[in-house]
Design an enzyme around this catalytic site. Structure first.
Site, PDB file in Angstrom:
ATOM      1  N   TRP A 103     -25.159  26.004  55.687  1.00 13.98           N
ATOM      2  CA  TRP A 103     -25.483  26.527  54.356  1.00 13.98           C
ATOM      3  C   TRP A 103     -26.988  26.563  54.129  1.00 13.98           C
ATOM      4  O   TRP A 103     -27.507  27.493  53.525  1.00 13.98           O
ATOM      5  CB  TRP A 103     -24.778  25.731  53.262  1.00 13.98           C
ATOM      6  CG  TRP A 103     -23.285  25.907  53.326  1.00 13.98           C
ATOM      7  CD1 TRP A 103     -22.351  24.934  53.591  1.00 13.98           C
ATOM      8  CD2 TRP A 103     -22.538  27.133  53.134  1.00 13.98           C
ATOM      9  NE1 TRP A 103     -21.085  25.482  53.588  1.00 13.98           N
ATOM     10  CE2 TRP A 103     -21.168  26.812  53.308  1.00 13.98           C
ATOM     11  CE3 TRP A 103     -22.896  28.441  52.854  1.00 13.98           C
ATOM     12  CZ2 TRP A 103     -20.159  27.780  53.196  1.00 13.98           C
ATOM     13  CZ3 TRP A 103     -21.889  29.403  52.742  1.00 13.98           C
ATOM     14  CH2 TRP A 103     -20.549  29.067  52.906  1.00 13.98           C
ATOM     15  N   ASP A 173     -28.982  22.709  46.422  1.00 17.96           N
ATOM     16  CA  ASP A 173     -27.633  23.263  46.522  1.00 17.96           C
ATOM     17  C   ASP A 173     -26.682  22.066  46.504  1.00 17.96           C
ATOM     18  O   ASP A 173     -26.619  21.305  47.464  1.00 17.96           O
ATOM     19  CB  ASP A 173     -27.505  24.058  47.829  1.00 17.96           C
ATOM     20  CG  ASP A 173     -26.094  24.600  48.044  1.00 17.96           C
ATOM     21  OD1 ASP A 173     -25.204  24.338  47.209  1.00 17.96           O
ATOM     22  OD2 ASP A 173     -25.880  25.295  49.066  1.00 17.96           O
ATOM     23  N   LYS A 197     -15.531  23.820  44.837  1.00 19.47           N
ATOM     24  CA  LYS A 197     -15.355  22.612  45.628  1.00 19.47           C
ATOM     25  C   LYS A 197     -15.110  21.402  44.731  1.00 19.47           C
ATOM     26  O   LYS A 197     -14.063  20.804  44.781  1.00 19.47           O
ATOM     27  CB  LYS A 197     -16.555  22.386  46.534  1.00 19.47           C
ATOM     28  CG  LYS A 197     -16.417  23.186  47.812  1.00 19.47           C
ATOM     29  CD  LYS A 197     -17.642  23.895  48.242  1.00 19.47           C
ATOM     30  CE  LYS A 197     -17.309  24.868  49.364  1.00 19.47           C
ATOM     31  NZ  LYS A 197     -18.429  25.750  49.649  1.00 19.47           N
TER      32      LYS A 197
HETATM   33  C1  LIG Z   1     -19.316  26.615  49.956  1.00 17.76           C
HETATM   34  C2  LIG Z   1     -20.766  26.424  49.936  1.00 17.76           C
HETATM   35  C3  LIG Z   1     -21.643  27.477  49.619  1.00 17.76           C
HETATM   36  C4  LIG Z   1     -21.174  28.896  49.377  1.00 17.76           C
HETATM   37  O1  LIG Z   1     -20.553  29.008  48.169  1.00 17.76           O
HETATM   38  P1  LIG Z   1     -20.009  30.432  47.651  1.00 17.76           P
HETATM   39  O2  LIG Z   1     -19.682  30.095  46.229  1.00 17.76           O
HETATM   40  O3  LIG Z   1     -18.811  30.755  48.483  1.00 17.76           O
HETATM   41  O4  LIG Z   1     -21.081  31.420  47.791  1.00 17.76           O
HETATM   42  C5  LIG Z   1     -22.991  27.199  49.574  1.00 17.76           C
HETATM   43  N1  LIG Z   1     -23.463  25.974  49.814  1.00 17.76           N
HETATM   44  C6  LIG Z   1     -22.653  24.930  50.121  1.00 17.76           C
HETATM   45  C7  LIG Z   1     -23.240  23.579  50.360  1.00 17.76           C
HETATM   46  C8  LIG Z   1     -21.275  25.132  50.201  1.00 17.76           C
HETATM   47  O5  LIG Z   1     -20.471  24.100  50.512  1.00 17.76           O
END
Ligand SMILES: *Cc1c(COP(=O)(O)O)cnc(C)c1O
Length: 363
Positions: A103, A173, A197
């Site tokens: 990511w 993030d 998540k």
């Molecule tokens: C799942 C995830 C993403 C991507 O998320 P989307 O909402 O599908 O764009 C980005 N960063 C991390 C750490 C993730 O686990």
């Protein structure tokens, strides 16, 4: 009673049953209004209450000061990879990134599309398969911002400290560990997280942004929808938000506050679950091999390997027969991944550990 499996998927992920039940009632009829939450106008005062409450609860749970704005945007965390440099890069000041996994790499890529010269990786764990979180790296002070990925969903590592960035705005993030523990959230200039998540269903992305970052976008001539200022000014209602997703996030925030008793208790619960699972891995170290270095282990995504890939396949299949589903590691790395987010029940971890003991004995 509905049938419930133990859902170890990394995302979309398990939600609290009480939230799913409440949402299902309001899918039929929202608060006695004679229409569904899926049919209500985003301008209705009842929905306005929902989104305002959600914004307030995020601020309260994170302990944020008045200089922060809480937004619910679309396009996933993935759009943030691009919106961040687009809005927040200052000319000739490099954007700094720590590369801790897949990511992070995507975030870095989106920045380099805009300005390759000024996209700088200040630390990386790539040489060791992203099995650890770098520490003690230098943060050049003449920079636009420093970006980190607090939890690495695929490799199963997590920051257990907040990097010292000095005067450089810190951006994180937190897609896979937002609100999993207490942190000094005021140390961040911008936090973002796809909801699917740890916060709710897919379809909305939480963005927390500090005033000084909003100021940076003011002078930029950006497409309206890609400018943070647009969403701050209209309090996330510039265009139609994901009404249903925001509604469920709002229920999850209430669940954290009222049923779990706040972030401190959520953290305790998460530590208890993770420690049970990591102890099992370590105790059966002749068969299960944790892939993250111990001081970088994630509370949310527990990754491990078995002696060979055939056994891993069998492990995933046999576990599913026992209603333990979603244990296959990410396709890019293989192995086993147990995602145990906030809403994942302790009993499910106990069941997994029992299964691991049995599987080791029989194989
Ligand atoms: C799942 C995830 C993403 C991507 O998320 P989307 O909402 O599908 O764009 C980005 N960063 C991390 C750490 C993730 O686990």
């Amino acid at each position: 009673m509905v049938k419930r499996v133990y859902n170890f998927y990394a995302g979309p992920a398990t939600l609290p049953l009480s939230v799913v039940e409440k949402a299902s009632k309001n899918v039929l009829e929202f608060e006695g209004l004679g229409l569904s939450i899926m049919e209500i106008s985003h301008r209705a005062k009842e929905f306005d209450n929902v989104i305002k409450e959600a914004q307030k609860d995020v601020k309260e749970l994170m302990g944020l000061g008045d200089d922060y704005h809480v937004l619910f945007l679309q396009g996933g965390a993935s759009l943030q990879f691009h919106m961040i440099p687009l809005n927040l890069m200052v000319s000739d000041k490099p954007a700094l990134y720590v590369n801790t996994g897949a990511w992070s790499k995507k975030a870095i890529k989106e920045c380099s599309i805009l300005d390759k010269e000024n996209t700088k990786v200040v630390a990386s764990s790539e040489s060791k398969n992203f099995s650890f979180i770098p520490n003690g790296f230098d943060v050049p002070q003449n920079a636009s911002y420093l970006h980190i990925t607090t939890n690495n969903t695929i490799s199963g590592t997590e920051y257990h400290y907040i990097p010292e960035a000095g005067n450089v705005p810190l951006i994180a993030d937190m897609s896979s560990d937002a609100l999993c523990r207490k942190l000094d959230f005021n140390k961040f200039a911008l936090i973002y997280a796809g909801a699917q998540k740890n916060l709710g269903p897919a379809g909305t992305t939480l963005v927390v942004i500090r005033d000084d970052m909003v100021k940076r976008c003011e002078s930029k001539n950006l497409p309206t929808l890609l400018n943070y200022k647009t969403h701050v000014d209209k309090e996330s209602l510039f265009n139609t938000p994901s009404v249903f997703a925001v509604y469920v996030v709002h229920l999850v925030l209430k669940w954290i506050k009222d049923e779990m008793g706040g972030l401190e208790n959520v953290e305790k619960y998460n530590r208890k679950k993770a420690s049970l699972l990591y102890s099992a891995i370590d105790e059966m170290g002749d068969f299960y091999n944790g892939t993250a270095e111990k001081d970088s282990r994630s509370l949310m995504n527990v990754t491990f390997r078995l002696p060979d890939e055939e056994l891993e396949k069998k492990f995933v299949a046999k576990a599913a027969e026992k209603n333990l589903i979603g244990l296959k590691g990410h396709r890019s790395v293989g192995g086993i991944r147990a995602s145990i987010y906030n809403a994942f029940p302790y009993e499910g971890v106990e069941k997994l550990v029992d299964f691991m003991k049995e599987f080791r004995k029989n194989n």
